[in-house]
Design a protein around this motif. Structure first.
Motif, PDB file in Angstrom:
ATOM      1  N   UNK A 179      -9.260   8.690  -6.056  1.00 33.75           N
ATOM      2  CA  UNK A 179      -9.650   7.548  -6.414  1.00 33.75           C
ATOM      3  C   UNK A 179      -8.234   6.887  -6.731  1.00 33.75           C
ATOM      4  N   UNK A 180      -7.148   7.136  -7.447  1.00 35.20           N
ATOM      5  CA  UNK A 180      -6.082   6.818  -7.762  1.00 35.20           C
ATOM      6  C   UNK A 180      -5.033   6.910  -6.707  1.00 35.20           C
ATOM      7  N   UNK A 181      -5.280   7.770  -5.796  1.00 37.53           N
ATOM      8  CA  UNK A 181      -4.533   7.765  -4.341  1.00 37.53           C
ATOM      9  C   UNK A 181      -4.766   6.629  -3.514  1.00 37.53           C
ATOM     10  N   UNK A 182      -6.035   6.250  -3.325  1.00 34.02           N
ATOM     11  CA  UNK A 182      -6.468   4.989  -2.610  1.00 34.02           C
ATOM     12  C   UNK A 182      -6.235   3.839  -3.498  1.00 34.02           C
ATOM     13  N   UNK A 183      -6.330   3.839  -4.649  1.00 28.82           N
ATOM     14  CA  UNK A 183      -5.844   2.658  -5.469  1.00 28.82           C
ATOM     15  C   UNK A 183      -4.233   2.413  -5.265  1.00 28.82           C
TER      16      UNK A 183
END
Length: 500
Positions: free
Chosen positions: A481-485
């Protein structure tokens, strides 16, 4: 005719017997079956709706017990005519509306309201947040199956003959003495202080405690000092009661304490994990705030909503621990770390303050649901609450570590506020990135985030702050999720580097 009420498939997540009963009641009250004819035989209805005959038999028996049906020997079950007649009388009374004027006089609601609650700025969370792959929103949790099972057992036990006398009667303005005792013996010592039963009041969640205290102490024009940024719904409560707000900046040690507090009547703080930044107030600041309350004669409203979730160092005692003059009103939540939807909390304050709050609560709703109080008392007494907190701390501390590792790797361009625990982080985006725009684009990619501007006073909010809650996200989802964000943040920060 009756079969049409069973055209819709049954919900596999609910008990079949309850669903059949609901649909039969709906059909009976609609008057679709002749009163002189028996309902279909249990075997016939069971075959028609493809369920067991025993299930239909149990439903018929229950409806007879509740007065909807009348069993007639060797003939079957007939609709109770009295039940239908009562329903028809209500429908006939509705015809009296024909005697009213042909045109209704419009009602001006806004002209009647002194204050519009619906116009307040507040945090908006999508009702379908579970459908998102990465719901980084604060205040939601993943279900703990063990605690759900234990809670179900306690609710069942609370409903037995042994405990029913504690809740079947109106408690007027009293609380379940067993739950009060459990709070005094199990909850308060972990916060560093003790109290007598007359110093405890149960509430419908911590926010209800904020409202009760605000209603007691706030009036038109009085001054309430708050953290800035701070908890938006506490601010909305105080403003709706006519108070004027003064904000105090927050840093790594919590709210700044200075002589600027002089003139305040009430000071609202979240020292355990500041809302929304999640920083913990230092011991020096806590003592300074207590001293300031005595020097300047103001009441401290301490909202200690996440006291249990400290992962670095020892737990710090609540402000109430240092209260020598009865100026601290301590509010705690019993449901936030357990089941947020349960809505259970308490106030610990001087007996004089609690007496006034109890009288105020009586005017509003008398007392929280008594059966839930007894079930929660049993949950605490049997050690399930402590066990749940231990599991939650273990899970959330692992997530907390994963969050900061993922931040360093995938969002290094952002400034994160360091914390010692909690279930959320406060993030400052690059200057060019607008939090609201990021929220919209993230939602398109099944990522939920919360812009931080709503937490600031007087429209002075920076537009590049966000809060990321991780209580409702699995530990294996955080990094992705943090990678996509992070990819979205880079696109918004340097749009010239990405294809249109």
């Amino acid at each position: 005719m009756l079969e049409t009420y069973f055209d819709k498939p049954f919900d596999p997540g609910r008990r079949l017997q309850h669903q059949i009963q609901e649909r039969l009641i709906e059909a009976i009250l609609a008057g679709i079956w002749p009163l002189h004819e028996p309902l279909p035989a249990t075997r016939s209805l069971a075959e028609a709706i493809n369920v067991s005959r025993n299930t239909v038999s149990l439903v018929y028996e229950r409806l007879a017990e509740d007065g909807y049906l009348t069993p007639v020997n060797r003939r079957g079950y007939f609709i109770n005519e009295r039940t239908i007649r009562e329903q028809l009388n209500i429908r006939q009374d509705a015809k009296l509306k024909e005697g009213l004027p042909s045109e209704a006089r419009p009602f001006d609601l806004q002209g009647r309201l002194k204050y519009s609650y619906s116009d307040q700025r507040s945090i908006n969370k999508p009702a379908d947040w579970r459908s998102y792959d990465f719901p980084f929103i604060y205040g939601q949790i993943l279900p703990d199956k063990i605690s759900v099972a234990r809670w179900r057992d306690c609710v069942r036990l609370a409903g037995t003959a042994q405990h029913a006398p504690s809740w079947i009667s109106d408690l007027v303005d009293d609380d379940d003495p067993m739950l009060v005792d459990q709070i005094i013996r199990r909850i308060l010592p972990q916060r560093g202080f003790r109290a007598d039963p007359d110093s405890i009041l149960l509430t419908v969640g911590a926010q209800n405690g904020i409202y009760l205290t605000g209603r007691l102490f706030c009036h038109e024009g009085m001054r309430v000092d708050v953290e800035d940024p701070g908890y938006v719904d506490a601010r909305n409560i105080f403003e709706s009661l006519g108070a004027s707000l003064t904000g105090h900046r927050v840093d790594a040690n919590g709210m700044r304490v200075s002589d600027a507090l002089k003139g305040a009547n009430l000071v609202y703080v979240t020292p355990g994990h500041q809302s929304p930044t999640s920083v913990t107030m230092s011991m020096e600041r806590r003592l300074a705030l207590i001293a300031a309350s005595e020097k300047h004669d103001f009441v401290i409203l301490e909202d200690n909503y996440e006291h249990e979730l400290n992962f670095v160092g020892a737990q710090r005692p609540a402000l109430k621990c240092f209260d020598r003059s009865g100026r601290v009103v301590h509010i705690g939540s019993l449901s936030k770390p357990l089941f947020p939807g349960l809505r259970a909390g308490f106030i610990a304050a001087s007996p004089e303050i609690v007496r006034e709050l109890r009288a105020l609560r009586r005017l509003m709703y008398r007392h929280p649901p008594a059966q839930e109080q007894r079930a929660l008392a049993l949950f605490l007494a049997e050690g399930h609450y402590d066990a749940h907190i231990r599991r939650q701390r273990k899970v959330l501390s692992q997530k907390w570590k994963t969050v900061f590792r993922a931040l360093e790797r995938h969002l290094p361009m952002c400034d994160v506020t360091q914390t010692t625990g909690g279930s959320a982080i406060w993030l400052e985006l690059p200057d060019k990135v607008d939090a609201r725009e990021l929220q919209a684009k993230a939602a398109e990619r099944s990522i939920l985030i919360e812009p931080g501007d709503v937490h600031y006073l007087n429209g002075k909010a920076p537009g590049n702050c966000i809060r990321l809650g991780f209580g409702a996200v699995g530990p294996e989802q955080i990094a992705e999720g943090f990678e996509r964000l992070g990819q979205l943040v880079r696109q918004l920060d340097r749009p010239d580097k990405w294809p249109a």
